[in-house]
Design a protein around this motif. Structure first.
Motif, PDB file in Angstrom:
ATOM      1  N   ALA A 317       0.842  -1.194   0.000  1.00  0.00           N
ATOM      2  CA  ALA A 317       0.000   0.000   0.000  1.00  0.00           C
ATOM      3  C   ALA A 317       0.877   1.244   0.000  1.00  0.00           C
ATOM      4  N   VAL A 318       0.382   2.302  -0.635  1.00  0.00           N
ATOM      5  CA  VAL A 318       1.127   3.559  -0.729  1.00  0.00           C
ATOM      6  C   VAL A 318       0.240   4.677  -0.194  1.00  0.00           C
ATOM      7  N   SER A 319       0.800   5.508   0.647  1.00  0.00           N
ATOM      8  CA  SER A 319       0.035   6.594   1.259  1.00  0.00           C
ATOM      9  C   SER A 319       0.383   7.934   0.612  1.00  0.00           C
ATOM     10  N   LEU A 320      -0.655   8.693   0.280  1.00  0.00           N
ATOM     11  CA  LEU A 320      -0.485  10.055  -0.203  1.00  0.00           C
ATOM     12  C   LEU A 320      -0.558  11.028   0.972  1.00  0.00           C
ATOM     13  N   PHE A 321      -0.153  12.278   0.717  1.00  0.00           N
ATOM     14  CA  PHE A 321      -0.335  13.304   1.733  1.00  0.00           C
ATOM     15  C   PHE A 321      -1.835  13.454   1.973  1.00  0.00           C
ATOM     16  N   PRO A 322      -2.311  13.339   3.221  1.00  0.00           N
ATOM     17  CA  PRO A 322      -3.753  13.170   3.467  1.00  0.00           C
ATOM     18  C   PRO A 322      -4.598  14.424   3.377  1.00  0.00           C
ATOM     19  N   ARG A 323      -4.001  15.588   3.164  1.00  0.00           N
ATOM     20  CA  ARG A 323      -4.776  16.825   3.101  1.00  0.00           C
ATOM     21  C   ARG A 323      -4.577  17.505   1.754  1.00  0.00           C
ATOM     22  N   SER A 324      -5.374  18.532   1.507  1.00  0.00           N
ATOM     23  CA  SER A 324      -5.299  19.258   0.236  1.00  0.00           C
ATOM     24  C   SER A 324      -4.206  20.312   0.293  1.00  0.00           C
ATOM     25  N   ILE A 325      -3.239  20.174  -0.594  1.00  0.00           N
ATOM     26  CA  ILE A 325      -2.175  21.173  -0.675  1.00  0.00           C
ATOM     27  C   ILE A 325      -2.736  22.506  -1.177  1.00  0.00           C
ATOM     28  N   VAL A 326      -3.770  22.446  -2.009  1.00  0.00           N
ATOM     29  CA  VAL A 326      -4.391  23.667  -2.522  1.00  0.00           C
ATOM     30  C   VAL A 326      -5.017  24.460  -1.380  1.00  0.00           C
ATOM     31  N   TRP A 327      -5.760  23.769  -0.517  1.00  0.00           N
ATOM     32  CA  TRP A 327      -6.387  24.458   0.613  1.00  0.00           C
ATOM     33  C   TRP A 327      -5.345  24.976   1.600  1.00  0.00           C
ATOM     34  N   SER A 328      -4.329  24.163   1.874  1.00  0.00           N
ATOM     35  CA  SER A 328      -3.280  24.595   2.804  1.00  0.00           C
ATOM     36  C   SER A 328      -2.599  25.864   2.310  1.00  0.00           C
ATOM     37  N   TYR A 329      -2.309  25.904   1.024  1.00  0.00           N
ATOM     38  CA  TYR A 329      -1.540  27.014   0.460  1.00  0.00           C
ATOM     39  C   TYR A 329      -2.394  28.260   0.249  1.00  0.00           C
ATOM     40  N   PHE A 330      -3.521  28.080  -0.440  1.00  0.00           N
ATOM     41  CA  PHE A 330      -4.333  29.245  -0.805  1.00  0.00           C
ATOM     42  C   PHE A 330      -5.364  29.602   0.268  1.00  0.00           C
ATOM     43  N   GLY A 331      -5.893  28.592   0.962  1.00  0.00           N
ATOM     44  CA  GLY A 331      -6.918  28.854   1.961  1.00  0.00           C
ATOM     45  C   GLY A 331      -6.371  29.202   3.328  1.00  0.00           C
ATOM     46  N   GLN A 332      -5.308  28.488   3.750  1.00  0.00           N
ATOM     47  CA  GLN A 332      -4.753  28.692   5.082  1.00  0.00           C
ATOM     48  C   GLN A 332      -3.477  29.524   5.087  1.00  0.00           C
ATOM     49  N   GLY A 333      -2.972  29.836   3.910  1.00  0.00           N
ATOM     50  CA  GLY A 333      -1.781  30.674   3.825  1.00  0.00           C
ATOM     51  C   GLY A 333      -0.498  29.990   4.250  1.00  0.00           C
ATOM     52  N   LYS A 334      -0.456  28.669   4.200  1.00  0.00           N
ATOM     53  CA  LYS A 334       0.757  27.930   4.554  1.00  0.00           C
ATOM     54  C   LYS A 334       1.617  27.783   3.295  1.00  0.00           C
ATOM     55  N   LYS A 335       2.734  28.437   3.281  1.00  0.00           N
ATOM     56  CA  LYS A 335       3.501  28.566   2.052  1.00  0.00           C
ATOM     57  C   LYS A 335       4.711  27.652   1.941  1.00  0.00           C
ATOM     58  N   THR A 336       5.123  27.022   3.043  1.00  0.00           N
ATOM     59  CA  THR A 336       6.301  26.166   2.988  1.00  0.00           C
ATOM     60  C   THR A 336       5.944  24.745   3.383  1.00  0.00           C
ATOM     61  N   TYR A 337       6.803  23.828   2.985  1.00  0.00           N
ATOM     62  CA  TYR A 337       6.582  22.415   3.294  1.00  0.00           C
ATOM     63  C   TYR A 337       6.428  22.192   4.786  1.00  0.00           C
ATOM     64  N   ARG A 338       7.298  22.799   5.577  1.00  0.00           N
ATOM     65  CA  ARG A 338       7.251  22.582   7.031  1.00  0.00           C
ATOM     66  C   ARG A 338       5.965  23.118   7.642  1.00  0.00           C
ATOM     67  N   ASP A 339       5.492  24.261   7.175  1.00  0.00           N
ATOM     68  CA  ASP A 339       4.221  24.787   7.675  1.00  0.00           C
ATOM     69  C   ASP A 339       3.070  23.854   7.336  1.00  0.00           C
ATOM     70  N   ILE A 340       3.112  23.285   6.150  1.00  0.00           N
ATOM     71  CA  ILE A 340       1.997  22.460   5.671  1.00  0.00           C
ATOM     72  C   ILE A 340       1.955  21.122   6.388  1.00  0.00           C
ATOM     73  N   VAL A 341       3.097  20.489   6.580  1.00  0.00           N
ATOM     74  CA  VAL A 341       3.085  19.162   7.188  1.00  0.00           C
ATOM     75  C   VAL A 341       2.868  19.215   8.679  1.00  0.00           C
ATOM     76  N   ASP A 342       3.103  20.395   9.303  1.00  0.00           N
ATOM     77  CA  ASP A 342       2.836  20.544  10.728  1.00  0.00           C
ATOM     78  C   ASP A 342       1.383  20.951  10.885  1.00  0.00           C
ATOM     79  N   ASN A 343       0.514  20.000  11.143  1.00  0.00           N
ATOM     80  CA  ASN A 343      -0.929  20.238  11.161  1.00  0.00           C
ATOM     81  C   ASN A 343      -1.386  21.037  12.387  1.00  0.00           C
ATOM     82  N   ARG A 344      -0.471  21.327  13.304  1.00  0.00           N
ATOM     83  CA  ARG A 344      -0.859  22.074  14.503  1.00  0.00           C
ATOM     84  C   ARG A 344      -1.024  23.558  14.198  1.00  0.00           C
ATOM     85  N   LYS A 345      -0.447  24.011  13.079  1.00  0.00           N
ATOM     86  CA  LYS A 345      -0.480  25.456  12.781  1.00  0.00           C
ATOM     87  C   LYS A 345      -1.751  25.820  12.028  1.00  0.00           C
TER      88      LYS A 345
END
Length: 345
Positions: A317-345
């Motif tokens: 089995a192969v796992s993808l990143f479980p959230r939307s990168i589009v929403w993280s970047y454009f909706g939540q303003g998370k612009k870097t990999y570290r901001d996006i993968v840290d779901n606490r922010k």
């Protein structure tokens, strides 16, 4: 027997060969260097024979893009030259650095399950920044959108050592891609129907389904011009990126009944993304996105066959990143990999 062949695929890239091939030869550590020419019309073959006699030239009959070109070149090397443990697939617009090979070869040799690896990719023009094509290793979100450590959409991080580790990633960039020769040939190489763009991500997804790993090596760095064959603003590149992303998602998504929901969401988000091109008057890119979706639907019979075959072969089995990168970047303003993968922010 030499363990590594360095292979550059060229199409009308004589100027890049003149500029970057000397460094490849200087830092090849004695490994053979091949240039596979895709029926160039700019005199590339004659130029190579005149100025780089130690380079082994493979003349392909026609331009079949990155996917088909490398498939044919590596098959030729295996059949007519010598067996190698690894191939390094290097874009003609890559500027390599001293000592760049040994760290990656160490990663490749660390385990037989490592099928691919990439160095850090920095921008040739802005040498402290990560470059678009691969940066420090890539991932795929649950809708098939890709992003990298060091580059998310149009945000490029400065390389300050934050990604100097060696670690598994979801995909390694085709701009400078080391592959285990046995695995490459075992899987049939790249999907030639992609022609160019995202074929390496599709291949990385497929090999992970067979239990192999894809890595990035933070101790090796190269610089990439980018857009050497197709400029970033080229509508055909837009078409290939959108179409091939859908191809990849459809072929590889697990059989959980939610595939068409994702395709529908992609249709919506791709349509919204076309508004960015409308805003700047790039109507040919808008039409390219529309054509990409129609091409996807036209290829469904072929994609269904590939999907069934891959499901029968799959062992892991192969796992993808479980959230939307589009929403993280454009909706939540998370612009870097570290901001996006840290779901606490």
């Amino acid at each position: 027997m030499d363990s590594l062949a360095l292979v550059i695929l060229n199409y009308n890239g004589q100027s890049f060969l003149a500029k970057f091939l000397p460094a490849v030869l200087a830092h090849a550590d004695g490994h053979p260097v091949y240039v596979a020419d895709s029926a160039s019309t700019d005199g590339s073959v004659a130029f190579l024979r005149a100025h780089f006699p130690t380079v082994r030239v493979i003349e392909l009959a026609r331009n079949e893009g990155y996917a088909g070109g490398y498939n044919r070149a590596l098959d030729y090397i295996r059949t007519h030259e010598a067996p190698f443990d690894y191939y390094a697939l290097i874009n003609s617009d890559i500027d390599v650095t001293p000592g760049w090979l040994s760290p990656i070869l160490s990663v490749m040799a660390s385990s037989p399950t490592v099928a691919a690896c990439q160095p850090k990719i920095r921008s040739y023009q802005q040498r402290d920044l990560f470059e678009h094509a691969g940066a420090a290793g890539g991932f795929v979100d649950w809708l098939g959108y890709v992003f990298c450590r060091g580059r998310v959409f149009a945000t490029f991080e400065a390389d300050q050592g934050q990604y100097d580790d060696n670690r598994p990633v979801f995909w390694a960039t085709g701009a400078c891609l080391f592959v285990r020769a046995k695995v490459f040939h075992q899987t049939g190489g790249f999907d030639a129907s992609f022609f160019a763009h995202m074929e390496e991500i599709d291949w990385c997804w497929r090999v992970q389904r067979l239990g192999y790993e894809v890595w990035t090596c933070g101790q090796s760095v190269v610089y990439h011009v980018g857009g050497g064959t197709l400029p970033k603003s080229n509508p055909h590149k837009t078409y290939l990126n959108y179409r091939n992303s859908l191809f990849m998602l459809y072929k590889n998504w697990p059989a959980d009944g939610r595939l068409w929901l994702r395709i529908f969401l992609r249709l919506v988000l791709d349509g919204l993304s076309s508004l960015l091109f409308v805003k700047v008057g790039q109507w040919r890119d808008v039409w390219a996105i529309i054509r990409a979706h129609f091409a996807f639907y036209a290829h469904l019979p072929q994609l269904n066959q590939q999907r069934r075959a891959l499901r029968q072969q799959q062992t892991h089995a192969v796992s993808l990143f479980p959230r939307s990168i589009v929403w993280s970047y454009f909706g939540q303003g998370k612009k870097t990999y570290r901001d996006i993968v840290d779901n606490r922010k």
